[in-house]
Design an enzyme around this catalytic site. Structure first.
Site, PDB file in Angstrom:
ATOM      1  N   GLY A   1       0.785  -1.222   0.000  1.00 48.43           N
ATOM      2  CA  GLY A   1       0.000   0.000   0.000  1.00 48.43           C
ATOM      3  C   GLY A   1       0.819   1.276   0.000  1.00 48.43           C
ATOM      4  O   GLY A   1       0.273   2.371  -0.034  1.00 48.43           O
ATOM      5  N   HIS A   2       2.153   1.170   0.002  1.00 47.44           N
ATOM      6  CA  HIS A   2       3.014   2.366   0.091  1.00 47.44           C
ATOM      7  C   HIS A   2       4.172   2.283  -0.878  1.00 47.44           C
ATOM      8  O   HIS A   2       5.282   1.985  -0.464  1.00 47.44           O
ATOM      9  CB  HIS A   2       3.545   2.502   1.508  1.00 47.44           C
ATOM     10  CG  HIS A   2       4.088   3.844   1.835  1.00 47.44           C
ATOM     11  ND1 HIS A   2       5.393   4.208   1.622  1.00 47.44           N
ATOM     12  CD2 HIS A   2       3.497   4.934   2.376  1.00 47.44           C
ATOM     13  CE1 HIS A   2       5.599   5.447   2.048  1.00 47.44           C
ATOM     14  NE2 HIS A   2       4.448   5.896   2.508  1.00 47.44           N
ATOM     15  N   PHE A   3       4.065   2.515  -2.033  1.00 50.57           N
ATOM     16  CA  PHE A   3       2.904   2.770  -2.897  1.00 50.57           C
ATOM     17  C   PHE A   3       2.924   1.696  -3.966  1.00 50.57           C
ATOM     18  O   PHE A   3       4.016   1.399  -4.453  1.00 50.57           O
ATOM     19  CB  PHE A   3       3.005   4.157  -3.542  1.00 50.57           C
ATOM     20  CG  PHE A   3       3.154   5.267  -2.523  1.00 50.57           C
ATOM     21  CD1 PHE A   3       2.049   5.734  -1.827  1.00 50.57           C
ATOM     22  CD2 PHE A   3       4.394   5.833  -2.238  1.00 50.57           C
ATOM     23  CE1 PHE A   3       2.168   6.766  -0.902  1.00 50.57           C
ATOM     24  CE2 PHE A   3       4.514   6.853  -1.314  1.00 50.57           C
ATOM     25  CZ  PHE A   3       3.417   7.328  -0.645  1.00 50.57           C
TER      26      PHE A   3
END
Length: 142
Positions: free
Chosen positions: A49-51
């Protein structure tokens, strides 16, 4: 050759996967200084999720990795063996470059001052000799 392996680090600090953010300790002066290493892999859980399109290690996790190296240094003292080092403050943190999969993060934490169970350390994370993060960390031993 490493001074401490992952297994030996886990005998000193309570962190475990996925939150143990150091692989080895390369240099150690108990109570004074430590240098750790983190091989940043694309498989790290935070990259989902990052990224997703451009994986970057979150700066706060680099600071946490620095703190874990500092905890190994301070908890290496006989008087603090078996205790836990907690964050008291993060001061003057500066993020100088991205840390991405494939990087080898070198993490150096040096104690500046200590009074009883409270201390302050300077911390620096580098990749290929270039500074990624610098900060001053305050800790409390509990």
């Amino acid at each position: 050759m490493s001074v401490l392996t992952t297994k030996e680090i886990m005998e000193i600090i309570p962190h475990r996967q996925p939150f143990l953010l150091i692989d080895t300790i390369e240099e150690l002066e108990p109570g004074k200084r430590a240098v750790g290493k983190k091989c940043v892999s694309y498989n790290e859980p935070y990259f989902a999720g990052h990224f997703p399109a451009e994986p970057v290690m979150p700066g706060v996790l680099i600071v946490e990795a620095l703190a874990q190296v500092g905890a190994v240094a301070i908890l290496g003292c006989d008087e603090f063996k078996g205790k836990t080092a907690y964050f008291g403050a993060i001061n003057s943190a500066k993020f100088k470059r991205k840390v991405v999969p494939g990087d080898v993060l070198m993490l150096e934490t040096t104690m500046i001052k200590q009074k009883g169970p409270i201390g302050v350390a300077s911390a620096k994370a580098t990749v290929d000799g270039k500074v990624a993060v610098i900060a001053e960390l305050t800790f409390a031993i509990g």
